[in-house]
Design an enzyme around this catalytic site. Structure first.
Site, short mmCIF file in Angstrom:
data_model
loop_
_atom_site.label_atom_id
_atom_site.label_comp_id
_atom_site.label_asym_id
_atom_site.label_seq_id
_atom_site.Cartn_x
_atom_site.Cartn_y
_atom_site.Cartn_z
N CYS A 48 45.09 56.40 -12.56
CA CYS A 48 44.25 56.77 -13.71
C CYS A 48 45.09 56.83 -14.99
O CYS A 48 46.13 57.48 -15.02
CB CYS A 48 43.62 58.14 -13.44
SG CYS A 48 42.84 58.86 -14.90
N SER A 159 34.60 54.41 -19.09
CA SER A 159 35.53 53.53 -18.41
C SER A 159 36.27 54.22 -17.27
O SER A 159 36.99 53.58 -16.52
CB SER A 159 36.54 53.00 -19.43
OG SER A 159 37.16 54.09 -20.09
N LYS A 309 16.16 54.68 -17.12
CA LYS A 309 15.23 54.20 -18.15
C LYS A 309 15.91 53.08 -18.93
O LYS A 309 17.06 53.21 -19.34
CB LYS A 309 14.89 55.34 -19.10
CG LYS A 309 14.01 54.91 -20.28
CD LYS A 309 13.77 56.08 -21.22
CE LYS A 309 13.04 55.66 -22.47
NZ LYS A 309 11.63 55.30 -22.22
N TYR A 314 8.67 46.64 -25.53
CA TYR A 314 8.01 47.28 -26.67
C TYR A 314 9.01 48.17 -27.42
O TYR A 314 9.01 48.25 -28.64
CB TYR A 314 6.83 48.12 -26.18
CG TYR A 314 5.98 48.68 -27.29
CD1 TYR A 314 5.02 47.89 -27.92
CD2 TYR A 314 6.15 49.99 -27.73
CE1 TYR A 314 4.25 48.40 -28.95
CE2 TYR A 314 5.38 50.51 -28.76
CZ TYR A 314 4.43 49.71 -29.37
OH TYR A 314 3.68 50.20 -30.39
P1 H2U Z 1 35.31 55.79 -22.62
O1 H2U Z 1 35.49 56.16 -21.20
O2 H2U Z 1 34.19 56.56 -23.30
O3 H2U Z 1 35.21 54.29 -22.79
O4 H2U Z 1 36.63 56.24 -23.39
C1 H2U Z 1 37.91 55.86 -23.00
C2 H2U Z 1 38.69 55.42 -24.22
O5 H2U Z 1 40.06 55.43 -23.87
C3 H2U Z 1 38.36 54.03 -24.69
O6 H2U Z 1 37.89 54.08 -26.02
C4 H2U Z 1 40.71 54.39 -24.53
C5 H2U Z 1 39.70 53.27 -24.62
O7 H2U Z 1 39.92 52.49 -25.76
N1 H2U Z 1 41.92 54.06 -23.77
C6 H2U Z 1 43.16 54.25 -24.36
O8 H2U Z 1 43.25 54.62 -25.53
N2 H2U Z 1 44.29 54.02 -23.62
C7 H2U Z 1 44.28 53.56 -22.34
O9 H2U Z 1 45.31 53.42 -21.72
C8 H2U Z 1 43.00 53.19 -21.70
C9 H2U Z 1 41.75 53.57 -22.42
ZN ZN Z 2 42.73 61.01 -13.94
#
Ligand code: H2U
Ligand code: ZN
Length: 342
Positions: A48, A159, A309, A314
């Site tokens: 992660c 993400s 949803k 429409y």
């Molecule tokens: P979301 O899960 O809402 O997409 O947000 C994660 C954000 O984290 C996303 O905007 C950033 C992505 O650009 N990101 C980083 O800045 N560094 C990373 O190593 C991966 C993701």
């Molecule tokens: Zn994590």
């Protein structure tokens, strides 16, 4: 007034209408079924990019943080030093530069948690980080609007399951905030009270759209809700930013955030996806007595953990529409327990 027949409702914040068709909840469903998203199982995931100590996609490495952690988005949509320009060809080809900053906030070092599964005391830390970020980013003379938000769940385009939110802060006022500024300002001029305090007083009398509340915040399904289980979190005191909340009010905010997210998870017994975010006064240094702090939760789920949803047909071409009424959605959410199903 027959609210069981098709009708329209007005959103006084955006001045847009929603079509409500309560009789349609009977129709059969043979459309797309989404897969159920199980909560993350690991407290630490070595792959992660938000877990403590791990490398990020941009090349940086996270510190071994133990509470919350804020960093500049490695793939920022806005940059602080964008040079200023404007261009207008006959009012038809119009463009302007946009400066700003994007940050990511890790809510917890624990990969497996979500706001719904964090204790209120830890959500309070997140609230305090939001306040500090609002003050810091809003204090930059190049920034006039600070948008704090969270995309939760794959269905909403998040993400990564690690509990996190984002802040996009920029120079010009974004569309949604601009609409809410105009309507709240005109209401305040006419009534000398904020639009949302008068609305809240009406809802507190009727009580049929309120989901949960404490002394400082109320969570309700707004009369004009578009998304099936959309809610609005309103401060009982008309402040214009989270930075104006007292320590006790911040605790109150953490408490209602916990309670509404637990209810959401309990609704379809799933880690409930949503986009949530705060609407606050612009940070151009002026006073905004008409602007009333609130948060919107926009969850996409309709009738189970797998039925979503879609805003198509429409709704894309004409106006949004809903089948389940705001009152029925509020009753569903209100009747759920506030202890997490897990
Ligand atoms: P979301 O899960 O809402 O997409 O947000 C994660 C954000 O984290 C996303 O905007 C950033 C992505 O650009 N990101 C980083 O800045 N560094 C990373 O190593 C991966 C993701
Ligand atoms: Zn994590």
């Amino acid at each position: 007034m027959d609210l069981s027949a098709p009708h329209r409702r007005l959103n006084p914040l955006t001045r847009e209408w929603v079509l409500v068709s309560p009789q349609r909840t009977q129709r059969p469903w043979q459309g797309q079924v989404e897969s159920v998203s199980a909560p993350a199982a690991l407290t630490y995931d070595p792959t992660c990019y938000l877990c403590p100590g791990n490398p990020r996609a941009g090349g940086a490495r996270n510190p071994a943080y133990s509470q919350t952690f804020v960093f500049e988005n490695d793939f920022a949509a806005l940059k602080p030093d964008t040079p200023e320009w404007e261009s207008n060809e006959s009012g038809l080809l119009v463009a302007a530069s946009e400066a700003g900053r994007c940050r990511v906030i890790c809510f917890s070092p624990r990969h497996d948690l979500t706001l719904a599964r964090m204790p209120v005391s830890e959500i309070e830390r997140v609230v305090n980080v939001w306040v500090q970020q609002f003050n810091e980013l809003g204090g930059d003379p190049r920034i006039n609007a600070v948008q704090i938000f969270e995309n939760r769940g794959e269905m909403m385009g998040s993400s990564n399951p690690h509990p996190h939110g984002q802040i996009w802060a920029n120079k010009s006022i974004p569309n949604e905030l601009a609409k809410e500024l105009t309507s709240q300002n005109e209401y305040f001029q006419a009534h000398s009270s904020t639009l949302l305090s008068d609305y809240l007083a009406m809802e507190q009398q009727k009580a049929d759209r309120i989901v949960c509340a404490n002394d400082h915040f109320v969570v309700l399904v707004p009369f004009w809700a578009v998304w099936p289980f959309e809610t609005l979190v309103i401060s009982t005191r008309p402040v214009s930013a989270i930075a104006d909340l007292s320590a006790e009010e911040r605790q109150g905010l953490a408490d209602v955030l916990h309670r509404i997210t637990v209810r959401y998870d309990n609704l379809f017994r799933t880690s409930f996806p949503y986009t949530m975010g705060f609407h606050q006064r612009p940070t151009d240094g002026r006073d905004y007595p008409s602007f009333h702090l609130h948060a919107h939760f926009y969850p996409p789920l309709l009738r189970s953990a797998t039925v979503k949803k879609f805003m198509v047909g429409y709704e894309m071409l004409a106006m949004p529409q809903r089948d389940i009424t705001a009152e029925a959605a509020a009753r569903n959410l209100r009747e759920l327990p506030e202890r997490h199903y897990l």
